[in-house]
Design an enzyme around this catalytic site. Structure first.
Site, short mmCIF file in Angstrom:
data_model
loop_
_atom_site.label_atom_id
_atom_site.label_comp_id
_atom_site.label_asym_id
_atom_site.label_seq_id
_atom_site.Cartn_x
_atom_site.Cartn_y
_atom_site.Cartn_z
N TYR A 157 0.82 -1.22 0.00
CA TYR A 157 0.00 0.00 0.00
C TYR A 157 0.85 1.27 0.00
O TYR A 157 0.74 2.10 -0.91
CB TYR A 157 -0.95 -0.02 1.21
CG TYR A 157 -1.62 1.30 1.50
CD1 TYR A 157 -2.36 1.96 0.53
CD2 TYR A 157 -1.52 1.89 2.77
CE1 TYR A 157 -2.99 3.18 0.80
CE2 TYR A 157 -2.14 3.09 3.05
CZ TYR A 157 -2.87 3.74 2.06
OH TYR A 157 -3.47 4.94 2.33
N LYS A 210 1.62 3.93 -3.09
CA LYS A 210 1.20 5.32 -2.90
C LYS A 210 2.40 6.28 -3.05
O LYS A 210 2.26 7.36 -3.63
CB LYS A 210 0.56 5.51 -1.52
CG LYS A 210 -0.82 4.89 -1.37
CD LYS A 210 -1.88 5.56 -2.23
CE LYS A 210 -2.28 6.92 -1.67
NZ LYS A 210 -3.40 7.52 -2.44
#
Length: 496
Positions: free
Chosen positions: A237, A241
């Site tokens: 994640y 990002k």
């Protein structure tokens, strides 16, 4: 830094919102419609194959939520006519070129009309498939930027990220962008094109071997974790990002004013549209939920460390303030805002531990037999090593003994074998979750929020509506918020 009237700024504006079914996006949409009913249009990009599917998602996953109850009270029977005038669902997909918008007339309309773009799209699963996370979190922002470059009137692009793109940095973490390709550890540069090719090759190989989809999913999850750790990020994640931010900043040159909002751990609404609204189990609440259900008695965390939490509506208030302030600038550079509490109003894990105990002792959940669930104090295991030792003694060893005795007795068949398999699966899942949360429960960073503080000061000095868009973390009394707002909201909207 002059903000003027935020409500006036929103008058007659056309705003494109990406990822409109997300938790924060819904709060943004609701706030805009509530504070400025004269907004011209909200175009909501929804992952859908056609307009009918997009309309269904809009109704079921956005405006049908309890979040919109205040708007329902304001408009009564005219709510839906108001919404259909102001809100246009757009079927598409941020992981595709031109956001996957197939309707050429609608696409031209958006290109000519919108003046503000808000990107809330993300897959926030720490353990997401690498191909999925790369498509949405990394390549999605670049697709959006290329789409914005075709627009005629966009004044500002706001990208919602996360403060934890910093990885496992410690100390005071600055509001600064990442250079393209710069890894957190090692000397090897991140080549995002190579990452795309590697994923494509892995998927092609798996499909050529006729791997089942469950096997493909498992492999791509492990592969994402491996690539993230190799470059110095704890999970897929935050790695994807961070790469998304890199692409945005690098390729935005002289395109549009770019605002990157990096919130910390997001909790339920503090005040608006009403206190305590939350959707799903957010990061820190996985601990609270397991504890309240009586399933969590030991957990790895350091009580002395800060758990950086911030209410969801404060994040949206900061986003709107930053959007207005930067849209009024002539520059096309970027600015980053940390939206959190660790620097100016720290909340410790020990506080969370103590308040969770107090609340769920006083307000226990009710089990399936109608009896209150008794909870005790959570025992903090101050390192992952101690947690692994505890899990081995408490669960792994007895499970092995159970297996051994069942085999000796000739009973390792159904239902004993099924029971062993289920217990072993749950144990492995619990260990994996603990490992995914490890970087956050032992996080030693503090987020500098100088840019956010300057924005708050400017708002108080130049905006008469500053109180209505409050995002000052020092205004939160954590004990009162947790006991009177957050935990009750968690029970009402998540544990109902």
């Amino acid at each position: 830094m002059e903000l003027g009237s935020i409500v006036e700024f929103l008058n007659n504006k056309s705003i494109l919102v990406i990822g409109a079914t997300g938790f924060l996006a819904k709060i943004f949409v609701e706030k805009i419609l509530r504070v400025q009913p004269k907004v011209k249009k909200l175009y909501l990009l929804l992952r859908a194959v056609d307009t009918k599917s997009a309309e269904e998602r809009l109704h079921n996953e956005v405006i049908g939520m309890a979040l919109f109850d205040v708007l329902r009270e304001q408009h009564g029977a005219s709510l839906y006519s108001f919404l259909y005038e102001k809100v246009t669902p757009v079927p598409g997909d941020i992981s595709c070129v031109d956001l996957g918008i197939r309707d050429s007339l609608l696409k031209d309309q958006i290109w000519n009309e919108i003046d503000t773009v808000i990107n809330c799209a993300a897959t926030t699963d720490f353990d997401e498939r690498y191909d999925v996370a790369l498509g949405i979190n990394t390549l999605g922002p670049l697709h959006l930027l290329n789409f914005v470059k075709k627009c005629n009137n966009v004044k500002v692009l706001v990208h919602l990220s996360t403060a934890y793109v910093c990885g496992e940095d410690a100390g005071l973490i600055q509001e600064k962008p990442f250079p393209l390709g710069k890894a957190k550890k090692g000397t090897e540069m991140i080549d995002i094109d190579i990452e795309k090719k590697l994923v494509k090759e892995k998927l092609r190989k798996l499909h050529s071997e006729h791997a089942e989809e469950s096997a493909v999913t498992s492999y791509m999850k492990d592969y994402g974790s491996k690539r993230a750790r190799m470059f110095g990020w704890p999970n897929t994640y935050v790695f994807t990002k961070a790469m998304g931010e890199m692409l945005l900043v690098h390729y935005n040159r002289d395109t549009v004013p770019l605002v990157i909002i990096r919130p910390t751990m997001i909790t339920s609404t503090y005040q608006e549209p009403f206190p305590g609204w939350i959707e799903g189990v957010r990061t820190i609440d996985a601990v609270a939920v397991g504890y309240a259900k009586g399933k969590l008695k030991h957990f790895p965390f350091n009580p002395k460390l800060t758990v950086d939490v911030i209410p969801a509506d404060m994040v949206i208030n900061a986003l709107i303030m930053a959007m207005v302030e930067y849209a009024n600038r002539s520059t096309t550079s970027e600015i980053i805002y940390h939206v959190g509490s660790s620097l100016r109003n720290p909340f410790k894990f020990s506080n969370f531990q103590e308040l969770s105990f107090r609340y769920f002792v006083q307000n226990p959940l009710i089990d399936k037999d109608g009896k209150p669930i008794k909870v005790g104090e959570i025992t903090a295991l101050s390192s992952m090593a101690s947690f692994r030792i505890y899990m081995a003694i408490r669960y792994s060893l007895p499970l092995k003994v159970f297996q051994y005795l069942a085999i000796i007795a000739g009973l390792f068949q159904k239902p004993y074998k099924d029971k062993y398999t289920a217990l072993d699966r749950n144990l492995k899942r619990g260990m994996r979750l603990a490992e995914l949360y490890e970087p956050y429960v032992f996080f030693k960073g503090i987020f500098d929020d100088t840019n956010s503080e300057k924005l708050q000061i400017a708002a108080r000095e130049t905006c008469s509506e500053a109180d209505a868009f409050n995002f000052d973390p020092t205004s939160v009394n954590w004990e009162a918020y947790m006991m009177d707002v957050h935990f009750p909201g968690l029970v009402k909207y998540v544990l109902k």
